[in-house]
Design a protein around this motif. Structure first.
Motif, PDB file in Angstrom:
ATOM      1  N   ASN A   7       0.824  -1.214   0.000  1.00  0.00           N
ATOM      2  CA  ASN A   7       0.000   0.000   0.000  1.00  0.00           C
ATOM      3  C   ASN A   7       0.855   1.258   0.000  1.00  0.00           C
ATOM      4  O   ASN A   7       0.520   2.234  -0.659  1.00  0.00           O
ATOM      5  CB  ASN A   7      -0.954   0.012   1.192  1.00  0.00           C
ATOM      6  CG  ASN A   7      -2.125  -0.918   0.996  1.00  0.00           C
ATOM      7  OD1 ASN A   7      -2.406  -1.359  -0.122  1.00  0.00           O
ATOM      8  ND2 ASN A   7      -2.804  -1.240   2.079  1.00  0.00           N
ATOM      9  N   HIS A   8       1.938   1.234   0.746  1.00  0.00           N
ATOM     10  CA  HIS A   8       2.817   2.410   0.780  1.00  0.00           C
ATOM     11  C   HIS A   8       3.441   2.647  -0.588  1.00  0.00           C
ATOM     12  O   HIS A   8       3.577   3.783  -1.022  1.00  0.00           O
ATOM     13  CB  HIS A   8       3.902   2.225   1.837  1.00  0.00           C
ATOM     14  CG  HIS A   8       3.423   2.525   3.213  1.00  0.00           C
ATOM     15  ND1 HIS A   8       4.013   3.450   4.017  1.00  0.00           N
ATOM     16  CD2 HIS A   8       2.389   2.022   3.930  1.00  0.00           C
ATOM     17  CE1 HIS A   8       3.379   3.514   5.169  1.00  0.00           C
ATOM     18  NE2 HIS A   8       2.388   2.642   5.136  1.00  0.00           N
ATOM     19  N   ARG A  10       2.207   1.703  -3.506  1.00  0.00           N
ATOM     20  CA  ARG A  10       1.188   1.929  -4.539  1.00  0.00           C
ATOM     21  C   ARG A  10       1.043   3.412  -4.883  1.00  0.00           C
ATOM     22  O   ARG A  10       0.951   3.777  -6.066  1.00  0.00           O
ATOM     23  CB  ARG A  10      -0.153   1.353  -4.099  1.00  0.00           C
ATOM     24  CG  ARG A  10      -1.178   1.330  -5.215  1.00  0.00           C
ATOM     25  CD  ARG A  10      -2.462   0.603  -4.823  1.00  0.00           C
ATOM     26  NE  ARG A  10      -2.149  -0.803  -4.554  1.00  0.00           N
ATOM     27  CZ  ARG A  10      -2.441  -1.425  -3.405  1.00  0.00           C
ATOM     28  NH1 ARG A  10      -3.050  -0.789  -2.433  1.00  0.00           N
ATOM     29  NH2 ARG A  10      -2.132  -2.687  -3.230  1.00  0.00           N
ATOM     30  N   GLY A  11       1.018   4.290  -3.894  1.00  0.00           N
ATOM     31  CA  GLY A  11       0.894   5.727  -4.154  1.00  0.00           C
ATOM     32  C   GLY A  11       2.077   6.276  -4.933  1.00  0.00           C
ATOM     33  O   GLY A  11       1.911   7.055  -5.878  1.00  0.00           O
ATOM     34  N   THR A  12       3.269   5.847  -4.567  1.00  0.00           N
ATOM     35  CA  THR A  12       4.473   6.290  -5.270  1.00  0.00           C
ATOM     36  C   THR A  12       4.465   5.783  -6.707  1.00  0.00           C
ATOM     37  O   THR A  12       4.809   6.519  -7.638  1.00  0.00           O
ATOM     38  CB  THR A  12       5.731   5.813  -4.529  1.00  0.00           C
ATOM     39  OG1 THR A  12       5.686   6.320  -3.186  1.00  0.00           O
ATOM     40  CG2 THR A  12       6.996   6.313  -5.201  1.00  0.00           C
ATOM     41  N   HIS A  14       1.813   5.101  -8.507  1.00  0.00           N
ATOM     42  CA  HIS A  14       0.757   5.834  -9.220  1.00  0.00           C
ATOM     43  C   HIS A  14       1.265   7.199  -9.689  1.00  0.00           C
ATOM     44  O   HIS A  14       1.105   7.568 -10.859  1.00  0.00           O
ATOM     45  CB  HIS A  14      -0.470   5.978  -8.316  1.00  0.00           C
ATOM     46  CG  HIS A  14      -1.569   6.786  -8.922  1.00  0.00           C
ATOM     47  ND1 HIS A  14      -2.387   6.295  -9.921  1.00  0.00           N
ATOM     48  CD2 HIS A  14      -1.958   8.061  -8.690  1.00  0.00           C
ATOM     49  CE1 HIS A  14      -3.248   7.233 -10.267  1.00  0.00           C
ATOM     50  NE2 HIS A  14      -3.012   8.314  -9.536  1.00  0.00           N
ATOM     51  N   ILE A  15       1.865   7.948  -8.783  1.00  0.00           N
ATOM     52  CA  ILE A  15       2.366   9.282  -9.127  1.00  0.00           C
ATOM     53  C   ILE A  15       3.486   9.191 -10.158  1.00  0.00           C
ATOM     54  O   ILE A  15       3.525   9.962 -11.124  1.00  0.00           O
ATOM     55  CB  ILE A  15       2.838  10.017  -7.853  1.00  0.00           C
ATOM     56  CG1 ILE A  15       1.628  10.346  -6.978  1.00  0.00           C
ATOM     57  CG2 ILE A  15       3.627  11.279  -8.199  1.00  0.00           C
ATOM     58  CD1 ILE A  15       1.967  10.790  -5.581  1.00  0.00           C
ATOM     59  N   GLU A  38       6.670   6.976   2.939  1.00  0.00           N
ATOM     60  CA  GLU A  38       7.030   5.807   2.140  1.00  0.00           C
ATOM     61  C   GLU A  38       7.501   4.637   2.985  1.00  0.00           C
ATOM     62  O   GLU A  38       7.335   3.495   2.599  1.00  0.00           O
ATOM     63  CB  GLU A  38       8.116   6.158   1.104  1.00  0.00           C
ATOM     64  CG  GLU A  38       7.579   6.790  -0.146  1.00  0.00           C
ATOM     65  CD  GLU A  38       7.296   8.278   0.017  1.00  0.00           C
ATOM     66  OE1 GLU A  38       6.637   8.839  -0.852  1.00  0.00           O
ATOM     67  OE2 GLU A  38       7.725   8.880   1.018  1.00  0.00           O
TER      68      GLU A  38
END
Length: 184
Positions: A7-8, A10-12, A14-15, A38
């Motif tokens: 999950n941590h 995933r955001g990185t 995506h961006i 992160e």
């Protein structure tokens, strides 16, 4: 708190994919640096052993297209890097914020110069001065922020003052606000 490494990351991811697909990626340069979220658990980064390798390996993989080989290898090892902006004498230095965060409980035990960050930074800045390079610094935390360990802030500020003749600016995040500070 449903935190996982996946999950941590995933955001990185995506961006990074958004920037990779953007026109900016084709016309400009992108320089990335870790933030405090992160790590897993959030705000934590263990420098002992290889427990932090997953985040450095994964973000290095994602950001490799934007890095020189030397910067990529340094980042993968420490979370910090240094590289020249293409075709210039402008050096970008990005430092791993979890080496000096007081939110990182792993820093409470052994202080704030993890991975000899300050020694590496001093050597890098001395080489920049010798090579007549200008420098832009990338950090996550503003140095006057209460999340920066006091000892690190004092030593880092001394380096910034020593090399103020070549440092042209520092760019930080964390506060999620527009903020300008002038160091005199």
């Amino acid at each position: 708190w449903e935190q996982t490494k996946e999950n941590h990351l995933r955001g990185t991811e995506h961006i990074t994919k958004k920037f990779m697909a953007s026109n900016y990626n084709k016309t400009g340069s992108i320089y990335s640096i870790l933030g405090n979220h992160e790590g897993y658990p959030c705000n934590n980064f263990n420098f002992e052993g290889n427990t932090h390798d997953w985040i450095l390996n994964e973000t290095a993989r994602l950001w490799k297209p934007w890095m020189t080989e030397e910067a990529y290898l340094e980042y993968k090892r420490t979370g910090s890097y240094s590289m020249l902006h293409p075709g210039t004498k402008l050096r970008i230095i990005g430092i791993n914020p979890l080496t000096y965060s007081n939110q990182n409980s792993f820093n409470w035990k052994n202080g704030t110069n993890k991975m000899n960050l300050l020694g590496w930074l001093n050597t890098t800045l001395a080489n920049c001065e010798k090579n007549e390079e200008a420098v832009l610094m990338l950090n996550h935390f503003p140095l006057n922020h209460n999340d920066v360990m006091k000892e690190f802030g004092i030593r880092y500020t001394a380096l910034m003052e020593r090399y103020s003749n070549i440092i042209r600016g520092q760019f930080v995040g964390h506060t999620h606000q527009d903020l300008s500070l002038i160091h005199i």
